[in-house]
Design a protein around this motif. Structure first.
Motif, PDB file in Angstrom:
ATOM      1  N   GLU A 134       3.295   5.925 -22.686  1.00 20.86           N
ATOM      2  CA  GLU A 134       3.010   5.602 -21.298  1.00 20.86           C
ATOM      3  C   GLU A 134       1.904   4.564 -21.221  1.00 20.86           C
ATOM      4  N   LYS A 135       2.171   3.528 -20.475  1.00 20.23           N
ATOM      5  CA  LYS A 135       1.165   2.492 -20.278  1.00 20.23           C
ATOM      6  C   LYS A 135       0.265   2.885 -19.114  1.00 20.23           C
ATOM      7  N   PRO A 136      -1.042   2.711 -19.271  1.00 16.06           N
ATOM      8  CA  PRO A 136      -1.931   3.046 -18.160  1.00 16.06           C
ATOM      9  C   PRO A 136      -1.682   2.107 -16.996  1.00 16.06           C
ATOM     10  N   HIS A 137      -1.731   2.655 -15.806  1.00 17.64           N
ATOM     11  CA  HIS A 137      -1.537   1.830 -14.619  1.00 17.64           C
ATOM     12  C   HIS A 137      -2.794   1.003 -14.374  1.00 17.64           C
ATOM     13  N   ASP A 138      -2.631  -0.283 -14.185  1.00 15.63           N
ATOM     14  CA  ASP A 138      -3.782  -1.159 -13.973  1.00 15.63           C
ATOM     15  C   ASP A 138      -4.546  -0.761 -12.715  1.00 15.63           C
ATOM     16  N   GLU A 139      -5.859  -0.728 -12.827  1.00 20.41           N
ATOM     17  CA  GLU A 139      -6.683  -0.456 -11.665  1.00 20.41           C
ATOM     18  C   GLU A 139      -6.707  -1.692 -10.784  1.00 20.41           C
ATOM     19  N   ILE A 152       0.914   0.054  -4.966  1.00 23.86           N
ATOM     20  CA  ILE A 152       1.590   1.316  -5.275  1.00 23.86           C
ATOM     21  C   ILE A 152       3.079   1.211  -4.970  1.00 23.86           C
ATOM     22  N   ILE A 153       3.416   0.586  -3.838  1.00 24.66           N
ATOM     23  CA  ILE A 153       4.832   0.416  -3.482  1.00 24.66           C
ATOM     24  C   ILE A 153       5.542  -0.431  -4.523  1.00 24.66           C
ATOM     25  N   ARG A 154       4.933  -1.553  -4.920  1.00 24.03           N
ATOM     26  CA  ARG A 154       5.545  -2.421  -5.941  1.00 24.03           C
ATOM     27  C   ARG A 154       5.707  -1.682  -7.265  1.00 24.03           C
ATOM     28  N   PHE A 155       4.703  -0.884  -7.635  1.00 23.50           N
ATOM     29  CA  PHE A 155       4.743  -0.140  -8.886  1.00 23.50           C
ATOM     30  C   PHE A 155       5.916   0.844  -8.890  1.00 23.50           C
ATOM     31  N   GLU A 156       6.108   1.574  -7.789  1.00 19.01           N
ATOM     32  CA  GLU A 156       7.196   2.555  -7.710  1.00 19.01           C
ATOM     33  C   GLU A 156       8.564   1.858  -7.648  1.00 19.01           C
ATOM     34  N   LEU A 157       8.629   0.709  -7.002  1.00 21.08           N
ATOM     35  CA  LEU A 157       9.887  -0.041  -6.952  1.00 21.08           C
ATOM     36  C   LEU A 157      10.262  -0.556  -8.343  1.00 21.08           C
ATOM     37  N   GLN A 158       9.279  -0.997  -9.095  1.00 22.48           N
ATOM     38  CA  GLN A 158       9.537  -1.482 -10.449  1.00 22.48           C
ATOM     39  C   GLN A 158      10.072  -0.358 -11.334  1.00 22.48           C
ATOM     40  N   SER A 181       4.068  11.897  -1.673  1.00 25.02           N
ATOM     41  CA  SER A 181       3.236  12.729  -2.549  1.00 25.02           C
ATOM     42  C   SER A 181       1.928  12.031  -2.906  1.00 25.02           C
ATOM     43  N   LYS A 182       1.919  10.705  -2.833  1.00 23.68           N
ATOM     44  CA  LYS A 182       0.710   9.934  -3.146  1.00 23.68           C
ATOM     45  C   LYS A 182      -0.155   9.703  -1.902  1.00 23.68           C
ATOM     46  N   GLY A 183       0.309  10.189  -0.747  1.00 24.20           N
ATOM     47  CA  GLY A 183      -0.485  10.055   0.478  1.00 24.20           C
ATOM     48  C   GLY A 183      -0.462   8.677   1.102  1.00 24.20           C
ATOM     49  N   ILE A 184       0.503   7.861   0.706  1.00 26.57           N
ATOM     50  CA  ILE A 184       0.574   6.483   1.187  1.00 26.57           C
ATOM     51  C   ILE A 184       0.680   6.416   2.712  1.00 26.57           C
ATOM     52  N   PHE A 185       1.460   7.321   3.278  1.00 22.87           N
ATOM     53  CA  PHE A 185       1.758   7.214   4.706  1.00 22.87           C
ATOM     54  C   PHE A 185       0.614   7.667   5.607  1.00 22.87           C
ATOM     55  N   ASP A 186      -0.501   8.074   4.985  1.00 25.05           N
ATOM     56  CA  ASP A 186      -1.703   8.355   5.768  1.00 25.05           C
ATOM     57  C   ASP A 186      -2.461   7.071   6.091  1.00 25.05           C
ATOM     58  N   VAL A 187      -2.056   5.989   5.438  1.00 24.64           N
ATOM     59  CA  VAL A 187      -2.723   4.689   5.644  1.00 24.64           C
ATOM     60  C   VAL A 187      -2.007   3.916   6.744  1.00 24.64           C
ATOM     61  N   LYS A 188      -2.757   3.455   7.708  1.00 27.34           N
ATOM     62  CA  LYS A 188      -2.191   2.706   8.822  1.00 27.34           C
ATOM     63  C   LYS A 188      -1.482   1.439   8.331  1.00 27.34           C
ATOM     64  N   GLY A 189      -0.272   1.213   8.804  1.00 25.88           N
ATOM     65  CA  GLY A 189       0.478   0.010   8.454  1.00 25.88           C
ATOM     66  C   GLY A 189       1.346   0.163   7.224  1.00 25.88           C
ATOM     67  N   SER A 190       1.237   1.307   6.524  1.00 24.45           N
ATOM     68  CA  SER A 190       2.003   1.497   5.290  1.00 24.45           C
ATOM     69  C   SER A 190       3.502   1.591   5.561  1.00 24.45           C
ATOM     70  N   VAL A 191       3.880   2.181   6.679  1.00 28.75           N
ATOM     71  CA  VAL A 191       5.303   2.295   7.016  1.00 28.75           C
ATOM     72  C   VAL A 191       5.916   0.918   7.209  1.00 28.75           C
ATOM     73  N   GLU A 192       5.209   0.056   7.930  1.00 33.60           N
ATOM     74  CA  GLU A 192       5.703  -1.296   8.174  1.00 33.60           C
ATOM     75  C   GLU A 192       5.788  -2.097   6.870  1.00 33.60           C
ATOM     76  N   THR A 193       4.816  -1.872   5.971  1.00 36.55           N
ATOM     77  CA  THR A 193       4.824  -2.570   4.680  1.00 36.55           C
ATOM     78  C   THR A 193       6.027  -2.154   3.855  1.00 36.55           C
ATOM     79  N   LEU A 194       6.281  -0.843   3.778  1.00 42.56           N
ATOM     80  CA  LEU A 194       7.438  -0.356   3.018  1.00 42.56           C
ATOM     81  C   LEU A 194       8.737  -0.854   3.641  1.00 42.56           C
ATOM     82  N   ALA A 195       8.804  -0.878   4.967  1.00 39.20           N
ATOM     83  CA  ALA A 195      10.009  -1.352   5.664  1.00 39.20           C
ATOM     84  C   ALA A 195      10.326  -2.787   5.262  1.00 39.20           C
ATOM     85  N   GLN A 196       9.283  -3.612   5.140  1.00 35.08           N
ATOM     86  CA  GLN A 196       9.489  -5.008   4.745  1.00 35.08           C
ATOM     87  C   GLN A 196      10.049  -5.091   3.327  1.00 35.08           C
ATOM     88  N   TYR A 197       9.503  -4.284   2.426  1.00 34.64           N
ATOM     89  CA  TYR A 197       9.979  -4.303   1.034  1.00 34.64           C
ATOM     90  C   TYR A 197      11.424  -3.820   0.920  1.00 34.64           C
TER      91      TYR A 197
END
Length: 219
Positions: A134-139, A152-158, A181-197
């Motif tokens: 397993e490669k460590p995820h870049d900070e 995080i979205i790009r990482f999961e898509l990859q 599970s990563k709590g992404i959707f607690d961040v404002k604007g995350s839904v719109e960002t994922l929708a674009q991707y």
């Protein structure tokens, strides 16, 4: 109404656009913008990747760059962009100057969707039966929380190794479940960002989230 002063640039650049489109093929698109009228800047199109007609407006990136840098704006080369239907593209924007003043720009969009799918297929075919390390995820030292969300979205898509247009509904629900599970959707604007991707509406993403949360409660 067309800016007659810009016609000379159409005459100069359109043959180049045709030549480059012929060279790169159907996955490429060349668009010429007259930046004197940002609300209807598209004056020439060769190829069709983003489905923009003549008279379409400038992109937000061009407007943002010109607003921030004016005539000092630098060309934007080889950047990632996403079409409305979720296709990942490699794009380039070259500004056209007349005596130092920016009067337009020539943009190239190249659809990477099928190449990404082919890359994933070849990688899978060439994979050897060896223990995986397993490669460590870049900070990410982000300036803004939205950068962390996008990373995080790009990482999961990859990890899915499948371009958004090729993803099934099950794939998308699985992705939303992981992001939830990563709590992404607690961040404002995350839904719109994922929708674009994903190339879907924010409403569709909200429905995915609702379905995932409902399913998790049951299980």
């Amino acid at each position: 109404m067309q800016n007659t002063k810009f016609q000379k640039y159409i005459d100069i650049y359109y043959p180049i656009m045709e030549a480059m489109h012929t060279l790169l093929g159907e996955h490429s698109e060349f668009i010429l913008h007259d930046t004197s009228r940002l609300e209807s800047s598209v004056v020439a199109v060769c190829g069709n990747v983003t489905n923009r007609p003549l008279g379409a407006p400038c992109t937000n990136l061009i407007i943002k760059t010109l607003t921030k840098h004016g005539d000092q704006a630098q060309d934007i080369l080889g950047y990632r962009s996403v079409s409305k239907d979720g296709r990942e593209m490699k794009s380039t924007t070259n500004f056209i100057r007349d005596h130092g003043k920016i009067v337009g720009c020539l943009c190239c969009n190249f659809d990477l969707t099928e190449f990404i799918a082919a890359e994933a297929l070849l990688r899978q075919f060439c994979q050897l039966a060896e223990p995986r390390v397993e490669k460590p995820h870049d900070e990410v030292f982000a300036q803004d929380i939205s950068e962390v969300v996008e990373d995080i979205i790009r990482f999961e898509l990859q990890k899915l190794e499948k371009p958004a247009p090729y993803m099934s509904r099950g794939d998308r629900l699985s992705l939303v479940d992981v992001l939830e599970s990563k709590g992404i959707f607690d961040v404002k604007g995350s839904v719109e960002t994922l929708a674009q991707y994903l190339g879907v509406s924010a409403y569709t993403v909200y429905n995915y989230i609702k379905e995932v949360r409902s399913s998790n409660k049951v299980s």
